[in-house]
Scaffold this active site. Structure first.
Site, short mmCIF file in Angstrom:
data_model
loop_
_atom_site.label_atom_id
_atom_site.label_comp_id
_atom_site.label_asym_id
_atom_site.label_seq_id
_atom_site.Cartn_x
_atom_site.Cartn_y
_atom_site.Cartn_z
N CYS A 71 1.23 -1.53 -0.24
CA CYS A 71 0.13 -0.11 0.19
C CYS A 71 0.81 1.67 -0.22
O CYS A 71 0.52 1.89 -1.13
CB CYS A 71 -0.86 0.05 1.41
SG CYS A 71 -2.15 -1.68 1.45
N HIS A 132 -2.52 6.77 4.09
CA HIS A 132 -1.33 5.86 4.18
C HIS A 132 -0.17 6.41 3.67
O HIS A 132 0.67 5.69 3.80
CB HIS A 132 -1.94 4.72 3.61
CG HIS A 132 -1.47 3.08 4.32
ND1 HIS A 132 -1.38 2.37 4.09
CD2 HIS A 132 -0.89 3.29 5.80
CE1 HIS A 132 -0.66 1.42 4.72
NE2 HIS A 132 -0.37 2.42 5.96
#
Length: 558
Positions: A71, A132
């Site tokens: 990610c 993130h």
């Protein structure tokens, strides 16, 4: 006077034309969605009518690739158009993503994002959903890594990621950490106390009382810290933000997707008279899986299918909003996933919580095709030919220069941009990708090289190492939950493992000098390209995913 007015009009026409053709941009990114999940990529049982509509009305990329199969580094590359090693967003340890909101790592302020480029060209910009890429550097008010300091004018979402620890009863991502930092030390301390107690009782060794007290206090401290972690991790990390403020702690999963898509559509409605960039970054289908009551127990694939179908519904809400507001023909819509499906996501009860990577090998956290080949759908009515399929190597890093070109923004000249403008390929003006070589990373380690030679249909892929799947013969690293990138977890190959993806897309039959006459010539060319590439990466970039940056820091806690 008439001639002067005509002259001025002619001067203004290019500017007027540029303003008219500066499109709105909607970027949609799924989390952990596999290329085998959407119907338009061959799935016959998962219902994704809105993704299928995007493919039908736009361009489908069948060899769309992420530069990293995790990610955080994948999203850093997407935002900047650069391999994550260039910005320090690739880990050298086993942990490859941010796990705490109060860590000091993140996308450096020196990096330029496509949001910043478009904001500087007059676009309204918004991020809804998952970020993130960090929050803070030195204190909890600097927000140096925050989306609003990277070109977005508004942010509504979560700063790290959805994870099992955010949803009670769904387990934990820290099981290995608990084992080594809590359970084993407690067992060792317990055995030590019992042995010392027995020796003292038998009169064999004179053990001072203070030793028992110290060992007992150490065991109690470990246990208290463990219980505190279980109690406070969720409220300290699983919260919803609006800009710089926490608005829900912990966030609730009830109708969460509806709330995010409502925020996204309201942003579109507020900006019908100005060009806008909307990045809707879904929390689905990352575990912990969730879906609203309208979608729960409706799919043929359990909780994963419910989440995927709700995400597809949210895509439809965005497309419907553009239609309703008359913006569809002026808006480029792009859909992708941050990497392949997480094939190791299987519950103790045997329920599959990961998606499908179709016929491709591997998945999230490794650079087999299943980990790096993702859906890529692009729609712009009246500009891109509906139903076109492009089977050329493209990258999520290409979004950066593509948007810069559409907005009329010059690319930064003080750094290497690894992405390439997709528009000539999407318009059908060229038939071949501008990428001759692409480089596939496992964290900060160059794992594989892809080569699509000019005047050739071959697509060569050479692996310098491959993950050791566990158990042997499986399609993932189930013992460690994700595949790791070094040491005993990988097998190194010398000469590199070579495939021709044009003939063997499933990567099942490595080539040898006996089966491929050009074997050594191909590997030599790829090695030279890899050397040129690694020489272009500055050696002393601050590693944003070092253990020092990854660890929780109480002074950074919101």
């Amino acid at each position: 006077m008439a001639r002067l007015l005509l002259f001025l009009l002619l001067l203004l026409l290019p500017a007027l034309d540029a303003a008219r053709w500066k499109p709105n941009v909607v970027l949609l990114m799924a989390d952990d969605l596999g290329i085998g999940d959407p119907g338009c990529y061959g799935n016959k049982t998962l219902r994704t009518p809105n993704l299928d509509r995007l493919a039908r009305e736009g361009v489908k990329l069948t060899q769309h690739l992420v530069p990293s199969p995790l990610c955080t580094p994948s999203r850093a590359a997407f935002m900047t158009g650069r391999y994550p090693v260039r910005s320090g967003m690739a880990s050298r340890s086993q942990v490859g993503v941010f796990l705490f909101t109060a860590c000091s790592g993140g996308l450096p302020s020196s990096e330029v994002t496509f949001a910043q480029l478009l904001k500087d060209r007059g676009y309204a910009t918004a991020l809804v959903g998952k970020w993130h890429l960090g929050l803070h550097c030195h204190n909890k008010t600097d927000f140096c890594h925050h989306p609003l300091h990277h070109g977005f004018e508004s942010f509504y979402g979560i700063s790290t990621t959805n994870m099992r620890d955010c949803k009670p009863g769904e387990g934990t991502v820290f099981s290995q950490g608990f084992r080594w930092l809590v359970f084993i030390p407690l067992q060792v301390l317990g055995i030590t106390l019992l042995m010392l107690g027995a020796l003292r009782f038998l009169g064999l060794v004179l053990v001072p009382q203070a030793v028992f007290i110290l060992l007992g206090l150490l065991a109690a401290s470990i246990l208290l810290l463990f219980l505190g972690f279980l109690q406070y991790f969720r409220p300290l990390n699983c919260f919803l933000m609006r800009n710089f403020d926490v608005v829900q702690r912990p966030f609730t999963y009830h109708n969460l997707t509806q709330g995010l898509v409502d925020e996204a559509t309201q942003f579109i409605q507020r900006n019908t008279q100005t060009p806008f960039l909307l990045f809707l970054s879904f929390l689905q289908v990352h575990t912990a899986l969730f879906s609203s009551p309208a979608f729960t127990n409706r799919s043929r694939h359990g909780a994963y299918g419910d989440a995927a179908e709700e995400m597809d519904w949210a895509v439809g809400r965005i497309l419907d909003a553009l239609d309703r507001l008359g913006l569809a023909n002026d808006t480029l819509v792009y859909f992708t996933s941050d990497h392949g499906a997480h094939v190791e996501e299987v519950t103790p009860r045997g329920e599959v919580h990961g998606g499908s990577n179709g016929m491709f090998r591997g998945g999230k956290a490794n650079t087999w095709e299943g980990g790096i080949r993702v859906p890529g759908l692009v729609r712009w009515p009246g500009v891109l030919r509906p139903g076109l399929e492009v089977d050329e190597p493209t990258s999520t890093m290409d979004v950066f220069p593509t948007l810069a070109g559409l907005a009329g923004a010059p690319l930064p000249r003080d750094r290497i941009i690894d992405g390439r403008d997709l528009m000539p390929l999407l318009r059908g003006e060229i038939a071949r990708s501008k990428h001759e070589f692409l480089f596939h990373y496992c964290n900060s380690y160059l794992n594989a090289v892809r080569w699509h030679p000019k005047n050739s249909t071959s697509i060569w892929k050479a692996f310098y190492f491959t993950p050791n799947f566990s158990p042997p013969g499986s399609n993932g690293c189930h013992d460690t939950h994700v595949c790791l990138c070094h040491g005993r977890h990988v097998t190194r190959h010398d000469p590199p493992l070579l495939f021709d993806l044009s003939r063997d897309p499933r990567e099942l039959a490595p080539l040898t000098p006996a089966t491929e006459p050009r074997f050594h010539t191909v590997l030599r060319a790829m090695a030279q390209a890899a050397q040129r590439h690694t020489a272009s990466v500055p050696p002393h970039i601050t590693n944003q995913l070092s253990m020092g940056h990854l660890l929780w820091k109480p002074w950074l806690q919101l």
